[in-house]
Design an enzyme around this catalytic site. Structure first.
Site, mmCIF file in Angstrom:
data_model
loop_
_atom_site.group_PDB
_atom_site.id
_atom_site.type_symbol
_atom_site.label_atom_id
_atom_site.label_comp_id
_atom_site.label_asym_id
_atom_site.label_seq_id
_atom_site.Cartn_x
_atom_site.Cartn_y
_atom_site.Cartn_z
ATOM 1 N N CYS A 121 10.548 3.657 -6.770
ATOM 2 C CA CYS A 121 10.857 4.111 -6.038
ATOM 3 C C CYS A 121 12.033 5.169 -6.003
ATOM 4 O O CYS A 121 11.975 6.320 -4.853
ATOM 5 C CB CYS A 121 11.285 3.497 -5.166
ATOM 6 S SG CYS A 121 12.212 2.359 -4.517
ATOM 7 N N LYS A 150 4.992 -12.433 1.232
ATOM 8 C CA LYS A 150 4.056 -11.375 0.443
ATOM 9 C C LYS A 150 3.771 -10.731 -0.598
ATOM 10 O O LYS A 150 4.212 -9.365 -0.019
ATOM 11 C CB LYS A 150 3.863 -11.369 2.336
ATOM 12 C CG LYS A 150 1.564 -11.430 2.152
ATOM 13 C CD LYS A 150 1.206 -10.649 0.791
ATOM 14 C CE LYS A 150 0.519 -9.525 1.235
ATOM 15 N NZ LYS A 150 0.190 -8.466 -0.323
HETATM 16 P P1 NAD Z 1 1.219 -0.279 -1.183
HETATM 17 O O1 NAD Z 1 1.797 0.206 -0.130
HETATM 18 O O2 NAD Z 1 -0.219 -0.168 -1.676
HETATM 19 O O3 NAD Z 1 1.708 -2.345 -1.029
HETATM 20 C C1 NAD Z 1 2.800 -2.881 -0.167
HETATM 21 C C2 NAD Z 1 3.057 -4.260 -0.008
HETATM 22 O O4 NAD Z 1 1.371 -3.772 1.669
HETATM 23 C C3 NAD Z 1 1.144 -4.823 -0.843
HETATM 24 O O5 NAD Z 1 1.951 -5.610 -0.957
HETATM 25 C C4 NAD Z 1 0.425 -5.013 -0.137
HETATM 26 O O6 NAD Z 1 -0.603 -6.475 -0.315
HETATM 27 C C5 NAD Z 1 0.606 -4.371 1.173
HETATM 28 N N1 NAD Z 1 -0.531 -3.729 1.745
HETATM 29 C C6 NAD Z 1 -1.221 -2.736 1.586
HETATM 30 N N2 NAD Z 1 -2.159 -1.615 1.845
HETATM 31 C C7 NAD Z 1 -1.789 -2.274 3.244
HETATM 32 C C8 NAD Z 1 -2.141 -2.145 4.128
HETATM 33 N N3 NAD Z 1 -3.131 -1.124 4.701
HETATM 34 N N4 NAD Z 1 -2.199 -2.627 4.948
HETATM 35 C C9 NAD Z 1 -1.249 -4.167 5.416
HETATM 36 N N5 NAD Z 1 -0.734 -3.735 4.263
HETATM 37 C C10 NAD Z 1 -1.587 -3.500 2.694
HETATM 38 O O7 NAD Z 1 2.936 0.124 -2.466
HETATM 39 P P2 NAD Z 1 2.117 -0.649 -4.140
HETATM 40 O O8 NAD Z 1 1.476 0.663 -4.484
HETATM 41 O O9 NAD Z 1 2.565 -1.881 -4.298
HETATM 42 O O10 NAD Z 1 3.982 0.415 -4.048
HETATM 43 C C11 NAD Z 1 4.250 1.428 -4.503
HETATM 44 C C12 NAD Z 1 4.931 2.188 -3.092
HETATM 45 O O11 NAD Z 1 6.201 1.398 -3.246
HETATM 46 C C13 NAD Z 1 5.278 3.665 -3.389
HETATM 47 O O12 NAD Z 1 4.932 4.081 -2.562
HETATM 48 C C14 NAD Z 1 6.943 3.173 -3.817
HETATM 49 O O13 NAD Z 1 8.075 4.445 -3.604
HETATM 50 C C15 NAD Z 1 7.048 2.269 -2.653
HETATM 51 N N6 NAD Z 1 8.347 1.532 -2.745
HETATM 52 C C16 NAD Z 1 9.354 2.349 -2.141
HETATM 53 C C17 NAD Z 1 10.704 1.681 -2.212
HETATM 54 C C18 NAD Z 1 11.667 2.144 -1.863
HETATM 55 O O14 NAD Z 1 12.707 1.040 -1.619
HETATM 56 N N7 NAD Z 1 11.887 3.053 -0.250
HETATM 57 C C19 NAD Z 1 11.128 0.430 -3.347
HETATM 58 C C20 NAD Z 1 9.856 0.134 -4.122
HETATM 59 C C21 NAD Z 1 8.712 1.141 -3.868
#
Ligand code: NAD
Length: 507
Positions: free
Chosen positions: A290, A182
């Protein structure tokens, strides 16, 4: 509508279910943008319940077939997939730049790091060998081996639309699972090309599928009885929610969250080298990594010089459409994200931080509708300011000044996040104290983005990670499999020895 919107084509972005692209039966859609132009370039189909059920049913059936296929045949598919991804690097990178905005060379970089995981997965027979103990009791041997979970789903963020899915899928598939991706709804196109490449590599239908959607689809995956494991990478609030919800539904979960990565710079460091690395780690990919360094912790006399040197570099960065060959930094993912970043910088200035480099008003000629923020440096940031407490996820470097290394370590350990951190120093003793004391999962010593290679594992501590097993590498193998231990006696005794009602003891 802008001029760019009239010339760019809007594509329908479909799911990939059971070996074929499909629009599914869901009627909801979401716009996909090119952040450099602000133009709508795609219409993403969002899955409904029926689409989800179709994908899960196909995955369940495929997982049984795939788990029965020999390791030799499984790895042949992985080797073929590796070659195909390498051959399609340019095409994948163009899709990433068009929807994410990062510069093309950076997009190729993420594909190469993803490929390293595919290469590790090609050696899966070595990882799945198991253990054997001969003659643990008279005529009895014990051996253990690992088997796949069954069906696993991966929910991924926008910032690495190829690398993060490749942290998961090759490991899940190599270990014998079926995998449903997803992807982020902001830059979903690369995932479809990956699906086509898996198919071309010979992967049976249903083993790798792409299901687009938002919270509704994610909730469907987290609670579905036929899904056995969830890999999540994204922001901390969603990671926490995913972990709680899916574990409550009996699933194994690894959920990687957000970050606030600090780099300590000691006065004994090579400050030019530190400024080069800090600038690259803070502003590369517009700070949307990240592992980006978002806080520079300047110790004592290092501060003034460091701020001057970082300023010099930040103001020289070429911000442009990522497709331009000399671009060093691209746009921000969305207009809303851009506005949030600008607001946090404005709040920090009001609260007393010194705005040394101000990227808020940056505009790129010919791209007036794009989502731009230029490199920004805030000095004298305090721990209570939102520029320090929030994960900004933009090209903003906050400089916090401290007196000693110990003060810096205390600051890092008091921060709720624990993804990555770095130290710049010429002292081995300081580096050793740092590596042993910080409550952070991934540490760089004179290395700003300490992303582990594929044969280690990737993951943070504290609010940056929920679960037990980090992602890819040996912990990834363990996450996607369950152990089995067999106690066996061959041949069976010729004479029945009669039933014994005592607990079996070895002899
Ligand atoms: P996000 O949390 O908004 O989204 C991530 C995924 O979750 C997406 O597929 C989205 O569709 C889904 N999602 C979003 N809101 C949701 C909800 N309320 N309920 C269920 N699913 C939901 O993150 P983003 O903005 O796409 O990515 C950036 C974030 O990811 C930053 O916080 C970054 O630090 C983090 N990140 C972490 C790592 C790591 O290895 N720790 C790596 C890459 C990115």
């Amino acid at each position: 509508m802008t001029q760019m919107q009239t010339v760019e084509q809007t594509l329908t972005i479909n799911h990939f279910i059971n070996g074929a692209e499909t629009s599914g039966s869901g009627t909801r859609t979401q716009d996909v943008f090119n952040p450099a132009t602000g133009a709508i370039t795609g219409e993403l189909r969002l899955a409904n319940r029926e689409d989800l059920e179709n994908a899960v049913a196909a995955a369940k059936a495929a997982s049984r077939v795939w788990n029965d296929i020999s390791l030799a045949k499984r790895t042949a598919v992985l080797f073929a997939f590796r070659e195909l991804v390498a051959a399609h690097t340019e095409e994948l990178a163009v899709l990433v730049t068009a929807e994410h905005g990062k510069v093309l060379a950076d997009a190729k970089g993420e594909i190469n790091r993803g490929l390293e995981v595919v290469e590790f997965a090609c050696g899966i027979p070595q990882q799945l060998k198991g253990d054997y103990s001969d003659q643990v009791s008279t005529g009895i041997d014990v051996f253990s081996f690992r088997q796949p979970l069954g069906v696993v789903a991966g929910i991924t963020p926008f910032n690495f639309p190829v690398m993060v899915p490749l942290w998961m899928a090759p490991m899940a598939i190599a270990t014998g699972n079926a995998f449903i991706l997803k992807p982020s709804e902001r830059d979903p196109s690369a995932s479809l090309l990956l699906a086509r490449l898996w198919k071309e590599a010979g992967l049976p239908d249903g083993v790798f599928q792409v299901l687009h959607g938002d919270k509704e689809t994610v909730d469907g995956l987290l609670t579905h009885p036929d899904i056995d494991g969830i890999s999540f990478v994204g922001s901390t609030p969603v990671a926490r929610y995913v972990h709680e919800t899916a574990t409550a539904h009996g699933k194994r979960v690894q959920a990687l969250g957000g970050a606030k990565n600090h780099a300590i710079v000691l006065p004994d460091a090579d400050l030019d080298n530190a400024a080069d690395h800090l600038s690259a780690a803070a502003f590369g990919s517009a700070g949307e990594r990240c592992m980006a360094i978002s806080v520079a912790v300047a110790v004592g006399a290092a501060a003034d010089l460091l701020v001057d040197k970082v300023t010099e570099r930040a103001t020289a960065i070429k911000v442009a459409n990522g497709m331009e060959p000399d671009a060093e930094m691209g746009p921000i993912i969305t207009q809303a994200s851009r506005e949030r970043i600008v607001q946090i910088v404005t709040e920090a200035e009001k609260a007393g931080a010194a705005l040394v480099v101000d990227g808020r008003a940056l505009m790129v000629e010919g791209h007036e509708e794009g989502f731009w923020v230029g490199p920004t440096v805030l000095d004298h940031v305090k721990a209570e300011m939102s520029a320090y407490t929030e994960e900004i996820f933009g090209p903003v470097l906050a400089v916090v000044r401290v007196d000693t290394l110990e003060d810096g370590i205390r600051l890092i350990n008091a921060n709720p996040y624990g993804n990555g951190t770095a130290i710049f120093t010429s002292s081995g003793a300081a580096a050793r104290l740092f590596q042993r004391s910080v409550t952070v999962g991934m540490i760089g010593i004179n290395v700003p983005l300490p992303v582990p290679v594929a044969y280690h594992s990737f993951g943070g501590w504290k609010a940056s990670f929920f679960g037990d097993k980090h992602i890819y590498g040996p912990e990834g193998v363990s996450f996607y499999t369950r152990g089995k231990v067999v106690t066996s006696r061959w041949p069976e005794p010729k004479q029945p020895s009669g039933a014994s009602y005592n607990f079996p003891s070895n002899s």
